[in-house]
Design an enzyme around this catalytic site. Structure first.
Site, PDB file in Angstrom:
ATOM      1  N   CYS A   1     -16.313   1.254   0.745  1.00  0.00           N
ATOM      2  CA  CYS A   1     -15.143   0.405   1.044  1.00  0.00           C
ATOM      3  C   CYS A   1     -14.720   0.510   2.510  1.00  0.00           C
ATOM      4  CB  CYS A   1     -13.997   0.767   0.125  1.00  0.00           C
ATOM      5  SG  CYS A   1     -13.387   2.448   0.336  1.00  0.00           S
TER       6      CYS A   1
ATOM      7  N   ARG B   1     -13.491  -8.942   1.493  1.00  0.00           N
ATOM      8  CA  ARG B   1     -12.071  -8.685   1.218  1.00  0.00           C
ATOM      9  C   ARG B   1     -11.264  -9.959   1.497  1.00  0.00           C
ATOM     10  NH1 ARG B   1     -10.065  -3.487   1.435  1.00  0.00           N
ATOM     11  NH2 ARG B   1      -8.181  -4.502   0.670  1.00  0.00           N
TER      12      ARG B   1
ATOM     13  N   HIS C   1      -7.440   0.801  -6.407  1.00  0.00           N
ATOM     14  CA  HIS C   1      -7.596  -0.092  -5.254  1.00  0.00           C
ATOM     15  C   HIS C   1      -8.238  -1.390  -5.771  1.00  0.00           C
ATOM     16  CE1 HIS C   1      -7.803  -1.507  -1.296  1.00  0.00           C
ATOM     17  NE2 HIS C   1      -8.647  -0.670  -0.740  1.00  0.00           N
TER      18      HIS C   1
ATOM     19  N   ARG D   1       0.884  -1.173   0.000  1.00  0.00           N
ATOM     20  CA  ARG D   1       0.000   0.000   0.000  1.00  0.00           C
ATOM     21  C   ARG D   1       0.914   1.212   0.000  1.00  0.00           C
ATOM     22  NH1 ARG D   1      -5.319   1.135   3.583  1.00  0.00           N
ATOM     23  NH2 ARG D   1      -6.075  -0.214   1.910  1.00  0.00           N
TER      24      ARG D   1
ATOM     25  N   GLN E   1     -10.090  -3.999  -3.530  1.00  0.00           N
ATOM     26  CA  GLN E   1     -11.423  -3.569  -3.104  1.00  0.00           C
ATOM     27  C   GLN E   1     -12.467  -3.976  -4.143  1.00  0.00           C
ATOM     28  OE1 GLN E   1     -12.174  -1.983  -0.091  1.00  0.00           O
ATOM     29  NE2 GLN E   1     -14.193  -2.630  -0.753  1.00  0.00           N
TER      30      GLN E   1
ATOM     31  N   ASP F   1     -17.402   6.763  -1.192  1.00  0.00           N
ATOM     32  CA  ASP F   1     -16.147   6.614  -0.444  1.00  0.00           C
ATOM     33  C   ASP F   1     -15.850   7.969   0.186  1.00  0.00           C
ATOM     34  OD1 ASP F   1     -13.681   5.723   0.521  1.00  0.00           O
ATOM     35  OD2 ASP F   1     -12.661   5.883  -1.416  1.00  0.00           O
TER      36      ASP F   1
HETATM   37  N1   CP Z   1     -11.207  -0.556   2.379  1.00  0.00           N
HETATM   38  C1   CP Z   1      -9.941  -0.595   2.813  1.00  0.00           C
HETATM   39  O1   CP Z   1      -8.993  -0.792   2.069  1.00  0.00           O
HETATM   40  O2   CP Z   1      -9.810  -0.443   4.169  1.00  0.00           O
HETATM   41  P1   CP Z   1      -8.453  -0.234   4.972  1.00  0.00           P
HETATM   42  O3   CP Z   1      -7.915   1.121   4.601  1.00  0.00           O
HETATM   43  O4   CP Z   1      -8.846  -0.310   6.408  1.00  0.00           O
HETATM   44  O5   CP Z   1      -7.488  -1.309   4.588  1.00  0.00           O
HETATM   45  N1  NVA Z   2     -10.083   6.361  -1.113  1.00  0.00           N
HETATM   46  C1  NVA Z   2      -9.675   5.943   0.198  1.00  0.00           C
HETATM   47  C2  NVA Z   2      -9.871   4.472   0.343  1.00  0.00           C
HETATM   48  C3  NVA Z   2      -9.498   3.914   1.684  1.00  0.00           C
HETATM   49  C4  NVA Z   2      -9.623   2.416   1.735  1.00  0.00           C
HETATM   50  C5  NVA Z   2      -8.229   6.329   0.437  1.00  0.00           C
HETATM   51  O1  NVA Z   2      -7.420   6.213  -0.496  1.00  0.00           O
HETATM   52  O2  NVA Z   2      -7.894   6.745   1.551  1.00  0.00           O
END
Ligand code: CP
Ligand code: NVA
Length: 303
Positions: free
Chosen positions: A261, A289, A130, A103, A133, A221
């Site tokens: 998400c 997930r 993502h 990430r 997701q 989101d």
């Molecule tokens: N939806 C998602 O990726 O959640 P986290 O940021 O908690 O991993």
């Molecule tokens: N769009 C959000 C998703 C978190 C899972 C972010 O990037 O923070």
């Protein structure tokens, strides 16, 4: 040749179908208590530059249930936090582990890692996409509606990483996505063209109400993704009127369902009534997930 999963388009329709079917099977096996240690002896490195609840827990538990092991690696604690080049980390980690999930703030970091790793690399969220997701969202939609083809999906909110993966996924799923975002926060036109060029059905709406009209699924989101915190006040103003609330949901199909998400901000992009209400599928979505990523790991790693 190793396979990476950096974009939802790194799988084709058949591969996506196989991942979703595999996820359904793994979910049944877990519920029935049937062991499925398909990745015994394998390890997954999980590198996080940003916070995570779902991605971290679901990948770690997923590897455990598959008979393997996952290592949580905070990027700040690795030597990359002190300037070691990502390509050297990629080469070295590839000598220890079977796959790497990362990430990162910049999608280019993930591409760099994947270019130099000799094991599969999974995008656990970047500023661009993502894709994990989307695997969970497609599984959730399929579980509820039986099929994704022809389903009308409305995205209400920021044209962000999750939105990008949803838009691109139309090329694989046959879902028809309509996006409503405030000016300055729209999904990139090149991305819409890319999806459309691959047969995806994507349209843009001027207002949230126009986007949700007859929609069977409404997706939203956060308005402030990780990395956007400096723009918080500006964004809270810009997104005024984009809250997914009961009034907006009334304009969708009466049997519409809502996805998010998570993490959610009740009172901003979604109200508590909708998030915690009868039309919300978000808790199944979060659970999925786990099952979807287990199926992905098996696909990438099983010989
Ligand atoms: N939806 C998602 O990726 O959640 P986290 O940021 O908690 O991993
Ligand atoms: N769009 C959000 C998703 C978190 C899972 C972010 O990037 O923070």
């Amino acid at each position: 040749m190793k396979k990476d999963f950096l974009s939802i388009l790194d799988v084709n329709k058949t591969e996506l179908d196989e991942i979703i079917t595999g996820a359904e099977r793994l979910k049944r096996q877990k519920r029935a208590g049937v062991p499925h240690e398909l990745l015994r002896g394998m390890s997954l490195a999980m590198i996080f530059e940003k916070s995570s609840t779902r991605t971290h827990i679901s990948f770690e538990v997923g590897m455990h249930e598959l008979g393997g092991h996952a290592l949580f690696l905070n990027a700040k604690d690795l030597q990359i936090g002190r300037g070691e080049e990502i390509r050297d980390t990629a080469r070295v980690a590839s000598r220890y582990v079977s796959a790497i999930m990362i990430r990162a703030y910049h999608h280019s970091t993930i591409v760099d890692l994947a270019t130099h790793a000799t094991v599969p690399v999974i995008n656990g969220l970047s500023d661009h996409e993502h894709p994990c997701q989307l695997l969970a969202d497609i599984l959730t939609i399929k579980e509820h509606f039986g099929d994704t083809r022809g389903l009308r999906i409305a995205w209400v909110g920021d044209g962000n990483n999750v939105c990008n993966s949803l838009v691109l996924s139309t090329a694989l799923t046959g879902m028809e996505v309509t996006v409503a975002s405030p000016k300055g926060y729209e999904v990139a036109p090149e991305l819409v063209s890319q999806a459309q060029g691959l047969g995806g059905k994507v349209s843009l709406a001027k207002t949230p109400r126009e986007a949700v009209k007859d929609a069977q699924v409404i997706v939203t989101d956060t308005w402030i993704s990780m990395g956007d915190e400096a723009e918080k006040e500006k964004r809270l103003c810009a997104f005024h009127g984009y809250t997914v609330n009961d009034e907006l949901v009334k304009h969708a199909d009466p049997d519409a369902r809502v996805l998010h998400c998570l993490p959610a901000h009740r009172g901003e992009e979604i109200t508590g009534e909708v998030l915690d209400g009868p039309q919300s599928l978000v808790w199944d979505e979060a659970e999925n997930r786990l099952h979807a990523q287990k199926a992905l790991l098996v696909r990438l790693l099983k010989k």
